[in-house]
Design a protein around this motif. Sequence first.
Motif, mmCIF file in Angstrom:
data_model
loop_
_atom_site.group_PDB
_atom_site.id
_atom_site.type_symbol
_atom_site.label_atom_id
_atom_site.label_comp_id
_atom_site.label_asym_id
_atom_site.label_seq_id
_atom_site.Cartn_x
_atom_site.Cartn_y
_atom_site.Cartn_z
ATOM 1 N N UNK A 65 0.816 -1.223 0.000
ATOM 2 C CA UNK A 65 0.000 0.000 0.000
ATOM 3 C C UNK A 65 0.849 1.272 0.000
ATOM 4 N N UNK A 66 2.172 1.126 0.011
ATOM 5 C CA UNK A 66 3.069 2.278 0.216
ATOM 6 C C UNK A 66 3.172 3.170 -1.015
ATOM 7 N N UNK A 67 3.267 4.470 -0.771
ATOM 8 C CA UNK A 67 3.538 5.438 -1.842
ATOM 9 C C UNK A 67 5.041 5.588 -2.065
ATOM 10 N N UNK A 68 5.819 5.264 -1.030
ATOM 11 C CA UNK A 68 7.261 5.495 -1.110
ATOM 12 C C UNK A 68 7.994 4.557 -0.166
ATOM 13 N N UNK A 69 9.187 4.105 -0.590
ATOM 14 C CA UNK A 69 10.092 3.400 0.309
ATOM 15 C C UNK A 69 11.383 4.202 0.395
ATOM 16 N N UNK A 70 11.881 4.385 1.619
ATOM 17 C CA UNK A 70 13.137 5.112 1.840
ATOM 18 C C UNK A 70 14.082 4.154 2.556
ATOM 19 N N UNK A 71 15.126 3.698 1.854
ATOM 20 C CA UNK A 71 16.053 2.708 2.410
ATOM 21 C C UNK A 71 17.340 3.402 2.840
ATOM 22 N N UNK A 72 17.523 3.516 4.169
ATOM 23 C CA UNK A 72 18.684 4.233 4.709
ATOM 24 C C UNK A 72 19.374 3.393 5.781
ATOM 25 N N UNK A 73 19.504 2.082 5.546
ATOM 26 C CA UNK A 73 20.253 1.234 6.481
ATOM 27 C C UNK A 73 21.739 1.526 6.317
ATOM 28 N N UNK A 74 22.564 0.893 7.145
ATOM 29 C CA UNK A 74 24.013 1.119 7.079
ATOM 30 C C UNK A 74 24.651 0.480 5.852
#
Length: 458
Positions: A65-74
Motif C-alpha cells: 500500500x506504500x507510496x514510497x520506500x526510503x532505504x537508509x540502512x548502514x
Amino acid sequence: MKVVICGAGQVGYGIAEKLASEQNDVSVIDSSPNLINAIRDTLDVRGFVGHGSHPDTLALAGADQADMIIAVTLYDEVNMVACQVAHSLFNVPTKVARVRAQSYLRTHWQDLFSRDHMPIDVIISPEVEVGEMVLRRLSLPGAVETARFCDDHVVVVGIMCEEDCPVVDTPLRQLTELFPDLSAVVVGVQRENRLFVPKSADALLVGDLVYVVARRDHVRRALAIFGHEEPEANRVVIAGGGNIGQYVAENLEKRQSRAKIKIIEFSRDRALSIADRLKRTVILHGSALDQQILREADIQDADTMVALTNDDEVNILSCVMAKKLGCRRNLSLLNNTSYPAFAHALGIDAYINPRAVTISKILQHVRRGRIRAVHSLQNGAAEVIEAEALETSPLVGRPLSEVDLPPGIRIGAVYRGDTVITPDGSTQIQAKDRVVMFAMAERVRDVEQMFRVSLEFF
C-alpha cells in the motif's frame, strides 16, 4: 502518504520523526529490536523488527500500500535490494536509497539505477552531499549555513550578527532603503532558541542568526553588510581523512589551484591510502587533538580548520584547539543534534549536521506539489522550499501585496527564465516561476497546497 522506512538509525529516525509529525502513515523496519522499541516509544509510527530487503518483512510493513520506500540502512546493498524488491513485488511508486560507496556512483555506471536494471528513483550519497556543503562553506567563510536553489542562481545563507555588525538595531525596512540595489531578503531570524519570520519594523540584535535569501552574485556583498568580509579559505587543515575528508581535499585540489591543504588522519593505513590518491595534499599521521601535530600542520597560518572525523567530541575539541593556536576560523561536523545549540558558545564558527543534509535531500521528494528543492533548518523548525508556480496557484497573477500569505511564510526570491527577482509588494508571480520561500514547520502544508495541481486544472 504511506511511507516505509528501512533503517532506524539517526537518518531513519529523523525522517520518521519529520513525516510522522506531518500526519503521514509511517512504518519503520530495522534488524535491531532496541532501535525499533525506541522509535515505537517516542514516535507515532509502526515498527517492525526484520531485514528491510526481505519480502515478508516489507509485506508486514505494508509495502503493497506504500507510496514510497526510503532505504537508509548502514549497508548500500541492503538499501538497493530493498528498493528492487519494493518495485518488483509491491510496485511501490517512489524508491529512495542511500548509497555510500562511490564505485556505484561513477558516471560510466549511471545506467545501473535505471528502471530496466535496478529501479531506484532517488540516490542519496551522504558523503557527496556533506562534502559539497563543506566546499560551499569554505567558499563563503562568513556564512554559518548555506544552501543553493534555482540551478545555483539563488543562495540562502545563515549569518551571525556579531558585536561589530554594522546593521544591528536597524529596522529591516530601513535596510531596503539603505541598500536599494541589493538583491537580498531577510526571511528568518533565530534569537535565543526561537526561530521566527521577522516583520519589516523588526530590528536585528547582537547574537541573532539571520537567514538571508540572495542572488548568487550578491551574496558576498550581503555578508559584508552584516560585517563578514572574510576571504575565501586557501590554507585548509582537515581533521579526518575518511570519505568526506578525502572528497573535500580532492575537490579543493581541482577547484582551487592556490589551495594549500593538509589532512590529519589517525589511522596509519588510511593515511597511506589517501596519500596515494591525493596529488597536492600533505598527509599527517596522528591525532587532531595533539598540539604538536597541529603545529606540524602549521595551524597558526591556516585560514580554516575543518573537523570531519566520526567523533563529535574530537571535532569540537580540535576546532577549539586550532582556534587557540591561531587558526582564523573553524568548521565542524556535528552528528549529535543537541550540540549545535552550544556550538557558538564553545567557539565553533560554523557546523554541518550530516543527518540534516540527508533529510533535506529526501524531503524534496516527499513534499506534495511542485516542490523542486528543500533545505531543513534548525532541526526541522523551518524549511527553505523552492517550488514551481502553476496557473492554478493562488499566488499567480496578483501583486504580492494583495496575496494573503499565512504568518510564518516569507518569499525570498522569484526565478523567472534566467533572472532572479527580489520580491516586493508590486511583484506578480507568473506560471512556471520558481519561488524560493522560508516556511515555519507548521506552515509547510500551506506551501504544499499553494503549489499543488488542483482538479480544475484538468
